[in-house]
Write a protein that holds these residues in place. Structure first.
Motif, PDB file in Angstrom:
ATOM      1  N   MET A  54      49.340  65.239  41.344  1.00 23.03           N
ATOM      2  CA  MET A  54      50.986  64.955  41.138  1.00 23.03           C
ATOM      3  C   MET A  54      51.327  64.618  39.725  1.00 23.03           C
ATOM      4  SD  MET A  54      51.903  64.616  44.129  1.00 23.03           S
ATOM      5  CE  MET A  54      51.001  64.897  45.490  1.00 23.03           C
ATOM      6  N   LEU A  55      50.546  64.316  38.655  1.00 20.53           N
ATOM      7  CA  LEU A  55      50.932  64.221  37.249  1.00 20.53           C
ATOM      8  C   LEU A  55      51.298  65.654  36.610  1.00 20.53           C
ATOM      9  CD1 LEU A  55      48.804  61.380  36.143  1.00 20.53           C
ATOM     10  CD2 LEU A  55      51.124  61.483  36.161  1.00 20.53           C
ATOM     11  N   ALA A  56      50.371  66.712  37.035  1.00 20.85           N
ATOM     12  CA  ALA A  56      50.679  68.032  36.626  1.00 20.85           C
ATOM     13  C   ALA A  56      52.067  68.353  37.365  1.00 20.85           C
ATOM     14  CB  ALA A  56      49.538  69.033  37.271  1.00 20.85           C
ATOM     15  N   LEU A  57      52.253  68.163  38.458  1.00 22.79           N
ATOM     16  CA  LEU A  57      53.565  68.456  38.921  1.00 22.79           C
ATOM     17  C   LEU A  57      54.710  67.867  38.532  1.00 22.79           C
ATOM     18  CD1 LEU A  57      52.641  68.718  42.855  1.00 22.79           C
ATOM     19  CD2 LEU A  57      53.056  70.735  41.451  1.00 22.79           C
ATOM     20  N   GLY A  73      54.936  61.196  28.875  1.00 20.63           N
ATOM     21  CA  GLY A  73      54.206  60.174  29.784  1.00 20.63           C
ATOM     22  C   GLY A  73      53.389  60.502  30.869  1.00 20.63           C
ATOM     23  N   ALA A  74      53.719  61.824  31.428  1.00 19.28           N
ATOM     24  CA  ALA A  74      52.799  62.601  32.496  1.00 19.28           C
ATOM     25  C   ALA A  74      51.607  63.138  31.709  1.00 19.28           C
ATOM     26  CB  ALA A  74      53.607  63.841  32.916  1.00 19.28           C
ATOM     27  N   VAL A  75      51.453  63.703  30.512  1.00 22.97           N
ATOM     28  CA  VAL A  75      50.416  64.043  29.563  1.00 22.97           C
ATOM     29  C   VAL A  75      49.473  62.730  29.166  1.00 22.97           C
ATOM     30  CG1 VAL A  75      49.588  65.165  27.487  1.00 22.97           C
ATOM     31  CG2 VAL A  75      51.379  66.250  28.738  1.00 22.97           C
ATOM     32  N   ASP A  76      50.107  61.627  29.000  1.00 26.01           N
ATOM     33  CA  ASP A  76      49.281  60.423  28.606  1.00 26.01           C
ATOM     34  C   ASP A  76      48.393  60.251  29.970  1.00 26.01           C
ATOM     35  OD1 ASP A  76      48.454  58.477  27.093  1.00 26.01           O
ATOM     36  OD2 ASP A  76      50.192  57.266  27.485  1.00 26.01           O
ATOM     37  N   ALA A  77      49.475  60.082  31.033  1.00 24.20           N
ATOM     38  CA  ALA A  77      48.778  59.466  32.270  1.00 24.20           C
ATOM     39  C   ALA A  77      47.753  60.476  32.697  1.00 24.20           C
ATOM     40  CB  ALA A  77      49.698  59.265  33.171  1.00 24.20           C
TER      41      ALA A  77
END
Length: 97
Positions: A46-49, A71-75
């Motif tokens: 989901m974070l990659a999407l 934020g997505a890369v950090d998570a």
């Protein structure tokens, strides 16, 4: 004193394995760890999407897209660390059997 010796004989195995209570406890923990690994994989997808969607919206809204991408890369970094930790826990629990 006699009751403790009887209880110890009930819990010990003839082939020298550990008691059933410890094995049941490890088995329950192993299921929780495996569920956590599946949950981490789902979060990573989901974070990659989310990161791909942020890249796609980069030309129209650059500031929010960059912030979303960071934020997505950090998570995703945190989720991958949790997944590797759960992998180590799974190996340790499997070795306990």
């Amino acid at each position: 004193m006699y009751q403790n010796k009887v209880a110890a004989r009930v819990l010990e195995h003839s082939n020298g394995q550990r008691c059933e209570l410890a094995q049941i406890h490890n088995h329950i923990l192993l299921h929780a760890v495996r569920f956590g690994k599946v949950f981490c994989k789902t979060c990573a997808v989901m974070l990659a999407l989310l990161g791909l969607a942020a890249l796609a919206s980069l030309p129209t809204a650059p500031v929010s897209a960059v912030l979303t991408l960071i934020g997505a890369v950090d998570a995703l970094n945190w989720v991958c660390g949790a997944w590797f930790t759960l992998c180590e826990m799974e190996v340790a629990l499997c070795a306990a059997f």
